[in-house]
Design a protein around this motif. Structure first.
Motif, PDB file in Angstrom:
ATOM      1  N   HIS A  37       0.847  -1.209   0.000  1.00 26.00           N
ATOM      2  CA  HIS A  37       0.000   0.000   0.000  1.00 26.00           C
ATOM      3  C   HIS A  37       0.877   1.251   0.000  1.00 26.00           C
ATOM      4  N   TRP A  38       1.894   1.261   0.856  1.00 24.50           N
ATOM      5  CA  TRP A  38       2.805   2.407   0.951  1.00 24.50           C
ATOM      6  C   TRP A  38       3.525   2.638  -0.371  1.00 24.50           C
ATOM      7  N   LEU A  39       3.968   1.544  -0.978  1.00 27.36           N
ATOM      8  CA  LEU A  39       4.750   1.636  -2.208  1.00 27.36           C
ATOM      9  C   LEU A  39       3.922   2.101  -3.395  1.00 27.36           C
ATOM     10  N   THR A  40       2.693   1.582  -3.511  1.00 25.82           N
ATOM     11  CA  THR A  40       1.912   1.760  -4.737  1.00 25.82           C
ATOM     12  C   THR A  40       0.719   2.692  -4.626  1.00 25.82           C
ATOM     13  N   GLY A  41       0.230   2.906  -3.412  1.00 27.39           N
ATOM     14  CA  GLY A  41      -0.981   3.700  -3.252  1.00 27.39           C
ATOM     15  C   GLY A  41      -2.259   2.884  -3.358  1.00 27.39           C
ATOM     16  N   TYR A  42      -2.146   1.587  -3.663  1.00 26.51           N
ATOM     17  CA  TYR A  42      -3.343   0.745  -3.654  1.00 26.51           C
ATOM     18  C   TYR A  42      -3.802   0.555  -2.224  1.00 26.51           C
ATOM     19  N   ASP A  43      -5.117   0.678  -1.964  1.00 29.40           N
ATOM     20  CA  ASP A  43      -5.637   0.261  -0.671  1.00 29.40           C
ATOM     21  C   ASP A  43      -5.965  -1.223  -0.768  1.00 29.40           C
ATOM     22  N   PRO A  69       7.119   8.434  -3.712  1.00 27.68           N
ATOM     23  CA  PRO A  69       8.271   9.158  -4.261  1.00 27.68           C
ATOM     24  C   PRO A  69       9.616   8.667  -3.711  1.00 27.68           C
ATOM     25  N   ASN A  70       9.593   7.917  -2.622  1.00 23.51           N
ATOM     26  CA  ASN A  70      10.830   7.394  -2.038  1.00 23.51           C
ATOM     27  C   ASN A  70      11.202   6.014  -2.564  1.00 23.51           C
ATOM     28  N   VAL A  71      10.511   5.556  -3.594  1.00 19.76           N
ATOM     29  CA  VAL A  71      10.752   4.198  -4.121  1.00 19.76           C
ATOM     30  C   VAL A  71      12.202   4.016  -4.555  1.00 19.76           C
ATOM     31  N   SER A  72      12.832   5.054  -5.030  1.00 18.58           N
ATOM     32  CA  SER A  72      14.212   4.938  -5.489  1.00 18.58           C
ATOM     33  C   SER A  72      15.190   4.690  -4.332  1.00 18.58           C
ATOM     34  N   LYS A  73      14.748   4.916  -3.108  1.00 20.21           N
ATOM     35  CA  LYS A  73      15.597   4.721  -1.938  1.00 20.21           C
ATOM     36  C   LYS A  73      15.564   3.271  -1.429  1.00 20.21           C
TER      37      LYS A  73
END
Length: 76
Positions: A37-43, A69-73
């Protein structure tokens, strides 16, 4: 397995393995889903819909409502 094969796998087939790997690292299914959920925004409801539609990973991520937006980290 190369990256093209991985991205073409459907979410329904791979999610149980991802959840199992999380369990091996001491994470619950709920915690693994919270990360998704955090990564993609899907609930949870939208995640379930993607699973039921048998979308592949490329489509899953392309259609994600809000990639974090922090996926690159992420490095592990």
């Amino acid at each position: 397995m190369d990256n093209n094969e991985s991205i073409q796998d459907d979410v329904r087939e791979r999610l149980p393995r991802i959840t199992q790997q999380g369990g091996e690292e001491g994470r619950t299914k709920e915690e693994v889903h919270a990360i998704i959920h955090w990564l993609t925004g899907y609930d949870e409801q939208a995640l379930r819909q993607q699973i039921d539609k048998k979308v592949d990973f490329e489509t899953f991520f392309t259609r994600a409502p809000r990639m974090n937006p922090n996926v690159s980290k992420i490095n592990g």
